[in-house]
Design an enzyme around this catalytic site. Structure first.
Site, short mmCIF file in Angstrom:
data_model
loop_
_atom_site.label_atom_id
_atom_site.label_comp_id
_atom_site.label_asym_id
_atom_site.label_seq_id
_atom_site.Cartn_x
_atom_site.Cartn_y
_atom_site.Cartn_z
NE ARG A 1 6.13 1.57 -6.14
CZ ARG A 1 5.22 2.25 -5.50
NH1 ARG A 1 4.01 2.37 -5.99
NH2 ARG A 1 5.49 2.83 -4.35
CG ASP B 1 -7.27 1.41 -1.98
OD1 ASP B 1 -6.84 2.13 -1.06
OD2 ASP B 1 -6.66 1.26 -3.06
#
Ligand code: SAM
Length: 285
Positions: free
Chosen positions: A42, A155
Protein backbone atom coordinates in the site's frame (compact mmCIF):
# COMPACT_ATOMS: atom_id res chain seq x y z
CA UNK A 1 2.39 -14.44 -20.23
CA UNK A 2 4.59 -11.79 -18.63
CA UNK A 3 6.91 -13.03 -15.92
CA UNK A 4 6.06 -11.89 -12.39
CA UNK A 5 8.86 -9.77 -10.97
CA UNK A 6 8.63 -9.42 -7.19
CA UNK A 7 9.13 -5.87 -5.89
CA UNK A 8 12.62 -5.18 -4.66
CA UNK A 9 11.74 -2.17 -2.51
CA UNK A 10 11.10 -3.18 1.12
CA UNK A 11 10.69 -1.55 4.53
CA UNK A 12 13.54 -2.09 6.95
CA UNK A 13 12.50 -3.84 10.18
CA UNK A 14 13.20 -0.59 12.05
CA UNK A 15 10.95 1.47 9.77
CA UNK A 16 8.18 -1.14 9.89
CA UNK A 17 8.39 -1.07 13.71
CA UNK A 18 8.27 2.73 13.78
CA UNK A 19 5.34 2.82 11.36
CA UNK A 20 3.56 0.12 13.36
CA UNK A 21 3.88 2.10 16.60
CA UNK A 22 2.77 5.28 14.91
CA UNK A 23 -0.30 3.67 13.34
CA UNK A 24 -1.31 1.77 16.47
CA UNK A 25 -0.97 4.85 18.69
CA UNK A 26 -2.94 6.99 16.29
CA UNK A 27 -5.79 4.73 15.20
CA UNK A 28 -5.51 1.57 17.31
CA UNK A 29 -4.82 -0.75 14.40
CA UNK A 30 -2.26 -3.42 15.34
CA UNK A 31 0.59 -3.95 12.91
CA UNK A 32 2.03 -7.42 13.60
CA UNK A 33 4.89 -8.63 11.35
CA UNK A 34 2.45 -10.60 9.12
CA UNK A 35 1.11 -7.27 7.89
CA UNK A 36 4.46 -6.08 6.60
CA UNK A 37 3.88 -7.20 2.99
CA UNK A 38 0.42 -5.59 2.94
CA UNK A 39 1.75 -2.29 4.34
CA UNK A 40 4.65 -2.30 1.88
CA UNK A 41 2.27 -2.84 -1.04
CA UNK A 42 0.00 0.00 0.00
CA UNK A 43 2.81 2.42 0.80
CA UNK A 44 4.54 1.71 -2.53
CA UNK A 45 1.51 3.40 -4.08
CA UNK A 46 2.18 6.45 -1.88
CA UNK A 47 5.83 6.38 -2.90
CA UNK A 48 4.77 6.48 -6.56
CA UNK A 49 2.13 9.17 -5.96
CA UNK A 50 4.70 11.38 -4.22
CA UNK A 51 7.29 10.64 -6.90
CA UNK A 52 9.78 9.34 -4.34
CA UNK A 53 12.59 6.90 -4.97
CA UNK A 54 11.81 4.22 -2.37
CA UNK A 55 10.03 3.25 0.85
CA UNK A 56 13.24 4.16 2.61
CA UNK A 57 12.93 7.64 1.15
CA UNK A 58 9.29 7.82 2.23
CA UNK A 59 10.13 6.86 5.84
CA UNK A 60 13.01 9.33 5.96
CA UNK A 61 10.68 12.16 4.98
CA UNK A 62 8.10 10.96 7.47
CA UNK A 63 10.34 10.51 10.50
CA UNK A 64 13.29 12.81 9.85
CA UNK A 65 11.91 15.34 7.38
CA UNK A 66 9.10 16.66 9.56
CA UNK A 67 6.36 15.62 7.10
CA UNK A 68 4.54 13.33 9.49
CA UNK A 69 1.73 15.79 10.22
CA UNK A 70 0.83 16.44 6.62
CA UNK A 71 1.16 12.78 5.59
CA UNK A 72 -0.82 11.27 8.49
CA UNK A 73 -4.19 11.40 6.72
CA UNK A 74 -2.79 9.69 3.63
CA UNK A 75 -0.92 7.15 5.73
CA UNK A 76 -4.07 6.18 7.62
CA UNK A 77 -6.07 6.05 4.39
CA UNK A 78 -3.40 3.73 3.00
CA UNK A 79 -3.30 1.27 5.91
CA UNK A 80 -6.97 0.93 6.89
CA UNK A 81 -9.03 -1.99 5.60
CA UNK A 82 -12.33 -0.67 4.33
CA UNK A 83 -14.03 -3.84 3.12
CA UNK A 84 -17.79 -3.59 3.50
CA UNK A 85 -21.05 -4.70 1.86
CA UNK A 86 -24.71 -3.84 1.85
CA UNK A 87 -26.64 -6.06 4.28
CA UNK A 88 -23.38 -7.44 5.67
CA UNK A 89 -24.11 -9.77 8.61
CA UNK A 90 -27.79 -9.59 7.76
CA UNK A 91 -28.88 -11.02 11.16
CA UNK A 92 -28.25 -7.59 12.69
CA UNK A 93 -30.74 -5.95 10.34
CA UNK A 94 -33.28 -8.72 10.97
CA UNK A 95 -32.80 -8.25 14.72
CA UNK A 96 -33.20 -4.51 14.34
CA UNK A 97 -36.63 -4.73 12.70
CA UNK A 98 -37.95 -7.80 14.50
CA UNK A 99 -36.77 -7.08 18.05
CA UNK A 100 -34.90 -3.83 18.61
CA UNK A 101 -37.39 -1.41 17.04
CA UNK A 102 -40.49 -2.89 18.75
CA UNK A 103 -38.59 -2.92 22.06
CA UNK A 104 -37.39 0.68 21.69
CA UNK A 105 -40.81 1.91 20.67
CA UNK A 106 -42.43 0.33 23.70
CA UNK A 107 -40.32 2.62 25.92
CA UNK A 108 -41.96 5.69 27.48
CA UNK A 109 -40.17 8.25 25.26
CA UNK A 110 -40.92 6.21 22.07
CA UNK A 111 -37.83 6.91 19.92
CA UNK A 112 -38.94 7.31 16.33
CA UNK A 113 -42.27 8.82 17.39
CA UNK A 114 -41.76 11.42 20.12
CA UNK A 115 -38.28 12.18 18.77
CA UNK A 116 -36.26 10.78 15.84
CA UNK A 117 -34.67 7.38 16.42
CA UNK A 118 -30.89 7.82 16.48
CA UNK A 119 -28.51 5.23 15.08
CA UNK A 120 -24.74 5.58 14.85
CA UNK A 121 -22.56 3.57 12.48
CA UNK A 122 -19.22 4.09 14.18
CA UNK A 123 -16.80 2.75 11.51
CA UNK A 124 -18.90 3.21 8.41
CA UNK A 125 -16.32 2.86 5.62
CA UNK A 126 -17.79 3.88 2.22
CA UNK A 127 -21.31 3.92 3.61
CA UNK A 128 -22.81 0.52 2.77
CA UNK A 129 -23.64 -0.05 6.44
CA UNK A 130 -25.41 3.28 7.19
CA UNK A 131 -27.20 3.18 3.82
CA UNK A 132 -28.39 -0.36 4.55
CA UNK A 133 -29.72 1.03 7.83
CA UNK A 134 -31.40 3.85 5.92
CA UNK A 135 -33.18 1.37 3.63
CA UNK A 136 -34.22 -0.84 6.54
CA UNK A 137 -35.56 2.13 8.50
CA UNK A 138 -37.16 3.50 5.33
CA UNK A 139 -39.10 0.24 5.15
CA UNK A 140 -40.08 0.56 8.79
CA UNK A 141 -41.33 4.08 8.10
CA UNK A 142 -43.66 2.67 5.44
CA UNK A 143 -45.44 0.61 8.09
CA UNK A 144 -45.57 3.32 10.74
CA UNK A 145 -46.80 6.81 9.99
CA UNK A 146 -44.72 9.64 11.48
CA UNK A 147 -41.72 7.37 12.11
CA UNK A 148 -38.59 9.57 12.03
CA UNK A 149 -34.94 8.61 12.18
CA UNK A 150 -31.43 10.00 11.89
CA UNK A 151 -28.35 7.99 11.08
CA UNK A 152 -24.90 9.23 12.09
CA UNK A 153 -21.98 7.63 10.28
CA UNK A 154 -18.33 8.19 11.12
CA UNK A 155 -14.94 6.84 10.12
CA UNK A 156 -11.29 7.78 10.55
CA UNK A 157 -10.52 7.45 6.86
CA UNK A 158 -11.11 10.59 4.81
CA UNK A 159 -11.25 9.06 1.35
CA UNK A 160 -13.94 6.53 2.32
CA UNK A 161 -16.00 9.34 3.84
CA UNK A 162 -15.87 11.26 0.57
CA UNK A 163 -17.18 8.21 -1.29
CA UNK A 164 -19.79 7.59 1.38
CA UNK A 165 -21.17 11.12 1.13
CA UNK A 166 -21.64 10.72 -2.62
CA UNK A 167 -23.59 7.50 -2.08
CA UNK A 168 -22.66 6.12 -5.51
CA UNK A 169 -21.67 2.46 -5.69
CA UNK A 170 -20.69 0.01 -8.44
CA UNK A 171 -23.85 -1.87 -9.41
CA UNK A 172 -22.20 -5.16 -8.41
CA UNK A 173 -22.11 -4.01 -4.81
CA UNK A 174 -25.89 -3.69 -4.73
CA UNK A 175 -26.39 -7.41 -5.46
CA UNK A 176 -27.17 -8.08 -1.80
CA UNK A 177 -29.93 -5.47 -1.68
CA UNK A 178 -33.32 -7.23 -1.92
CA UNK A 179 -35.07 -6.43 -5.22
CA UNK A 180 -38.02 -4.53 -3.78
CA UNK A 181 -35.70 -2.30 -1.72
CA UNK A 182 -33.39 -1.75 -4.69
CA UNK A 183 -36.40 -0.66 -6.77
CA UNK A 184 -37.58 1.76 -4.11
CA UNK A 185 -34.31 3.21 -2.88
CA UNK A 186 -31.62 2.85 -5.56
CA UNK A 187 -31.33 4.62 -8.89
CA UNK A 188 -29.21 3.14 -11.69
CA UNK A 189 -26.77 5.28 -13.66
CA UNK A 190 -27.46 5.96 -17.34
CA UNK A 191 -23.85 5.14 -18.17
CA UNK A 192 -24.13 1.40 -18.87
CA UNK A 193 -20.40 1.13 -19.55
CA UNK A 194 -19.72 1.88 -15.87
CA UNK A 195 -22.94 0.82 -14.16
CA UNK A 196 -23.45 2.36 -10.75
CA UNK A 197 -26.33 2.84 -8.33
CA UNK A 198 -27.08 5.80 -6.11
CA UNK A 199 -29.32 6.06 -3.08
CA UNK A 200 -32.35 8.28 -3.52
CA UNK A 201 -31.89 11.79 -2.04
CA UNK A 202 -34.57 11.27 0.58
CA UNK A 203 -32.53 8.50 2.21
CA UNK A 204 -29.16 10.16 1.66
CA UNK A 205 -30.40 13.16 3.61
CA UNK A 206 -31.05 10.99 6.67
CA UNK A 207 -27.41 9.93 6.92
CA UNK A 208 -25.03 12.45 8.50
CA UNK A 209 -21.37 11.65 7.83
CA UNK A 210 -18.43 12.89 9.89
CA UNK A 211 -14.80 12.20 10.68
CA UNK A 212 -14.19 10.46 14.01
CA UNK A 213 -11.20 8.57 15.35
CA UNK A 214 -12.32 5.92 17.85
CA UNK A 215 -8.99 6.48 19.64
CA UNK A 216 -9.92 10.06 20.53
CA UNK A 217 -10.48 10.55 24.27
CA UNK A 218 -13.96 12.00 23.73
CA UNK A 219 -16.45 11.53 20.91
CA UNK A 220 -18.34 14.65 19.77
CA UNK A 221 -21.59 12.70 19.43
CA UNK A 222 -24.93 12.75 21.23
CA UNK A 223 -25.08 10.59 24.33
CA UNK A 224 -28.56 9.21 23.72
CA UNK A 225 -28.07 6.95 20.72
CA UNK A 226 -30.71 4.22 20.49
CA UNK A 227 -28.49 1.86 18.53
CA UNK A 228 -24.77 1.82 17.77
CA UNK A 229 -23.22 -0.32 15.05
CA UNK A 230 -19.47 -0.73 15.56
CA UNK A 231 -18.67 -3.67 13.36
CA UNK A 232 -15.46 -5.09 11.93
CA UNK A 233 -13.19 -2.33 13.22
CA UNK A 234 -12.54 -3.53 16.80
CA UNK A 235 -11.02 -6.71 15.40
CA UNK A 236 -7.97 -4.68 14.28
CA UNK A 237 -7.35 -3.38 17.84
CA UNK A 238 -5.74 -5.11 20.80
CA UNK A 239 -7.93 -6.23 23.72
CA UNK A 240 -7.18 -3.21 25.94
CA UNK A 241 -7.99 -0.77 23.12
CA UNK A 242 -11.18 -2.67 22.31
CA UNK A 243 -12.30 -2.29 25.92
CA UNK A 244 -11.48 1.41 26.03
CA UNK A 245 -13.36 2.05 22.77
CA UNK A 246 -16.34 -0.02 23.90
CA UNK A 247 -16.55 1.81 27.21
CA UNK A 248 -16.53 5.17 25.38
CA UNK A 249 -19.23 3.93 22.99
CA UNK A 250 -21.34 2.90 26.00
CA UNK A 251 -21.35 6.53 27.16
CA UNK A 252 -23.16 7.42 23.94
CA UNK A 253 -25.77 4.67 24.17
CA UNK A 254 -28.81 5.31 26.28
CA UNK A 255 -29.87 2.64 28.79
CA UNK A 256 -31.94 0.04 26.93
CA UNK A 257 -30.18 0.91 23.64
CA UNK A 258 -28.44 -1.71 21.52
CA UNK A 259 -24.82 -2.20 20.49
CA UNK A 260 -24.01 -4.37 17.48
CA UNK A 261 -20.45 -5.60 16.99
CA UNK A 262 -19.08 -7.77 14.17
CA UNK A 263 -19.85 -11.48 14.50
CA UNK A 264 -16.15 -12.27 14.85
CA UNK A 265 -15.69 -9.64 17.58
CA UNK A 266 -16.17 -10.19 21.27
CA UNK A 267 -17.37 -8.05 24.14
CA UNK A 268 -17.71 -10.93 26.57
CA UNK A 269 -15.55 -11.03 29.66
CA UNK A 270 -15.38 -7.27 29.92
CA UNK A 271 -16.76 -5.24 32.79
CA UNK A 272 -18.78 -2.97 30.53
CA UNK A 273 -22.37 -1.94 31.29
CA UNK A 274 -23.67 -4.29 28.59
CA UNK A 275 -25.95 -7.31 28.66
CA UNK A 276 -25.56 -9.99 26.02
CA UNK A 277 -28.79 -10.27 24.00
CA UNK A 278 -27.94 -12.55 21.09
CA UNK A 279 -24.99 -13.22 18.82
CA UNK A 280 -23.01 -9.94 18.45
CA UNK A 281 -25.86 -7.88 19.99
CA UNK A 282 -25.67 -6.22 23.41
CA UNK A 283 -27.98 -3.99 25.40
CA UNK A 284 -26.81 -1.02 27.51
CA UNK A 285 -27.75 -1.91 31.07
C1 SAM B 1 -13.59 -3.36 7.60
S1 SAM B 1 -14.33 -1.76 7.67
C2 SAM B 1 -15.91 -2.12 8.36
C3 SAM B 1 -17.02 -1.30 7.76
C4 SAM B 1 -18.41 -1.62 8.26
N1 SAM B 1 -18.56 -1.34 9.67
C5 SAM B 1 -18.77 -3.05 7.98
O1 SAM B 1 -18.80 -3.87 8.92
O2 SAM B 1 -19.00 -3.38 6.81
C6 SAM B 1 -13.45 -1.05 9.07
C7 SAM B 1 -13.53 0.45 9.10
O3 SAM B 1 -13.03 0.88 10.36
C8 SAM B 1 -12.37 2.10 10.16
N2 SAM B 1 -11.47 2.38 11.29
C9 SAM B 1 -10.31 1.77 11.62
N3 SAM B 1 -9.75 2.33 12.69
C10 SAM B 1 -10.59 3.33 13.06
C11 SAM B 1 -10.55 4.29 14.11
N4 SAM B 1 -9.55 4.34 14.99
N5 SAM B 1 -11.58 5.17 14.20
C12 SAM B 1 -12.60 5.13 13.32
N6 SAM B 1 -12.68 4.26 12.30
C13 SAM B 1 -11.69 3.35 12.18
C14 SAM B 1 -11.64 1.91 8.84
O4 SAM B 1 -11.28 3.14 8.23
C15 SAM B 1 -12.66 1.11 8.04
O5 SAM B 1 -13.43 1.93 7.21
Amino acid sequence: MEEYVPPTDHLSDRDFRRLGELIQNYCGIRMPPVKKTMVEGRLRRRVRALDLASLDDYCRRLFDGGELGSEMVELIDAVTTNKTEFFREIEHFRFLTAKALPHLQSQPHRPGRDRPLKIWSAACSIGAEPYTLAMVLGEHARTMRDFRFDIYATDICTDVLQKAKLGIFPEDMAREVPNDLAKRYLRRSRDRARPTVRLIPDLRQRVHFGHLNLMDPEYPMDTDMDVIFCRNALIYFDKATQNTVLSKLCRHLRPGGFLMVGHSESVLGSSLPLTHVTSAVFMRS
